[in-house]
Design a protein around this motif. Structure first.
Motif, PDB file in Angstrom:
ATOM      1  N   LYS A 172      -4.965  -5.259  -3.101  1.00 49.68           N
ATOM      2  CA  LYS A 172      -5.664  -3.992  -3.246  1.00 49.68           C
ATOM      3  C   LYS A 172      -5.035  -3.083  -4.305  1.00 49.68           C
ATOM      4  O   LYS A 172      -5.608  -2.044  -4.642  1.00 49.68           O
ATOM      5  CB  LYS A 172      -5.703  -3.271  -1.899  1.00 49.68           C
ATOM      6  CG  LYS A 172      -6.423  -4.071  -0.805  1.00 49.68           C
ATOM      7  CD  LYS A 172      -6.277  -3.425   0.554  1.00 49.68           C
ATOM      8  CE  LYS A 172      -6.883  -4.310   1.643  1.00 49.68           C
ATOM      9  NZ  LYS A 172      -6.650  -3.748   3.004  1.00 49.68           N
ATOM     10  N   LYS A 227       0.822  -1.216   0.000  1.00 47.05           N
ATOM     11  CA  LYS A 227       0.000   0.000   0.000  1.00 47.05           C
ATOM     12  C   LYS A 227       0.853   1.261   0.000  1.00 47.05           C
ATOM     13  O   LYS A 227       0.354   2.350  -0.302  1.00 47.05           O
ATOM     14  CB  LYS A 227      -0.961   0.004   1.183  1.00 47.05           C
ATOM     15  CG  LYS A 227      -0.327   0.162   2.548  1.00 47.05           C
ATOM     16  CD  LYS A 227      -1.398   0.119   3.632  1.00 47.05           C
ATOM     17  CE  LYS A 227      -0.822   0.260   5.022  1.00 47.05           C
ATOM     18  NZ  LYS A 227      -1.878   0.199   6.070  1.00 47.05           N
ATOM     19  N   ASP A 268      -2.328  -6.690   1.274  1.00 44.77           N
ATOM     20  CA  ASP A 268      -2.227  -5.339   0.730  1.00 44.77           C
ATOM     21  C   ASP A 268      -1.958  -5.360  -0.778  1.00 44.77           C
ATOM     22  O   ASP A 268      -2.396  -4.456  -1.504  1.00 44.77           O
ATOM     23  CB  ASP A 268      -1.122  -4.565   1.453  1.00 44.77           C
ATOM     24  CG  ASP A 268      -1.515  -4.192   2.877  1.00 44.77           C
ATOM     25  OD1 ASP A 268      -2.715  -4.254   3.191  1.00 44.77           O
ATOM     26  OD2 ASP A 268      -0.626  -3.844   3.674  1.00 44.77           O
TER      27      ASP A 268
END
Length: 291
Positions: free
Chosen positions: A269, A231, A266
């Motif tokens: 995403k 992220k 993460d």
């Protein structure tokens, strides 16, 4: 190793706890600093996983892993985890583990002999370097006797690049000098050892674009994505993962500082092209490791 069962290959896993008895003076404080930096309790005394613990963890998840110690005895005073011990445990868990080793380049020709022996007798496939912890520039000619031996044996080199959690926030950064880990230094190695695979570890803050440039320009340079939660990846890194470097990007967690569970959650995403995901998680490493 049943690669049809394996879901991913983590190219960056640490064997942290010293093998030679009790911790050296200052080692607990060093690990506490790492735990604070990564917001992970793994560095607390008694919390670091053993190599066997690591194998069990990865086996439960059907994720293979490349595991290594870091030989930084000269700069830190901390005894390294025995390369032979790591390789032995990896061999006992060969369904899930792939052994790398670590040798301080300052050991010169003695280090070169050790590298050849580890490849030939222990099945070690690569060698981890941490220029900041080991206090050397990767392109310094004093390191070449060891690197030449590694190249001659057909093994892989993996270099820490960018800022490090080692010594972060500690007095004087624990003596760690960030300048050694600029990935541009790997460009010279890629020229001088054009047939030796070189992995630049981590998003290379503050030199991300240098790492991308070297990996794009030199066919034998790869990038592992360990040490950061996805992220936090800069947009240019995601762009290159999705495009011209999609065949040279490698999944890595930096266990135990970052767990693969966290990294993979993460990563899901990110806006990654569907055909790129299996390359990063498994296929690129499989090809590089010749599995």
């Amino acid at each position: 190793m049943n690669l049809d069962r394996i879901k991913a290959i983590d190219i960056h896993v640490h064997a942290e706890e010293p093998c030679c008895g009790t911790r050296d003076d200052g080692y607990t404080e060093f690990q506490q600093g790492m735990a604070k930096y990564f917001k992970n309790p793994a560095g607390v005394d008694g919390m670091l996983p053993s190599v066997q613990d690591t194998a069990d963890y990865y086996r439960e998840r059907d994720i293979a892993c490349v595991i290594f110690p870091v030989d930084a005895e000269r700069e830190t005073g901390f005894r390294r985890y025995s390369n032979e011990e790591v390789a032995r445990i990896a061999a006992e868990n060969s369904d899930i583990m792939i052994p790398f080793a670590s040798i301080d380049p300052a050991k010169g020709r003695a280090g070169a002999r050790e590298a050849r022996r580890l490849v030939r007798e222990f099945g070690v496939k690569g060698f981890k370097f941490h220029p900041t912890m080991q206090g050397f520039y990767p392109n310094d000619r004093s390191a070449y006797p060891l690197i030449e031996a590694i190249a001659d044996e057909g093994a892989i080199t993996l270099f820490h690049t960018g800022q490090t959690g080692v010594g972060s926030g500690m007095r004087g950064g624990m003596g760690m000098r960030l300048k050694y880990s600029n990935p541009m230094h790997l460009d010279d190695l890629a020229v001088d050892f054009p047939d030796m695979p070189i992995i630049a570890a981590h998003p290379s803050f503050p030199w991300q674009e240098e790492a991308l440039a070297v990996a794009q320009h030199k066919p034998n340079v790869y990038i592992d994505l360990s040490g950061w939660s996805p992220k936090y990846f800069p947009p240019i890194l995601v762009q290159y993962c999705n495009s011209i470097l999609q065949d040279k990007m490698l999944f890595g967690s930096d266990w135990p500082a970052i767990t693969p569970d966290r990294w993979l959650a993460d990563f899901e995403k990110l806006e990654m092209k569907p055909h790129v995901i299996p390359k990063i998680l498994k296929d690129n490493a499989r090809r590089l490791l010749k599995l």
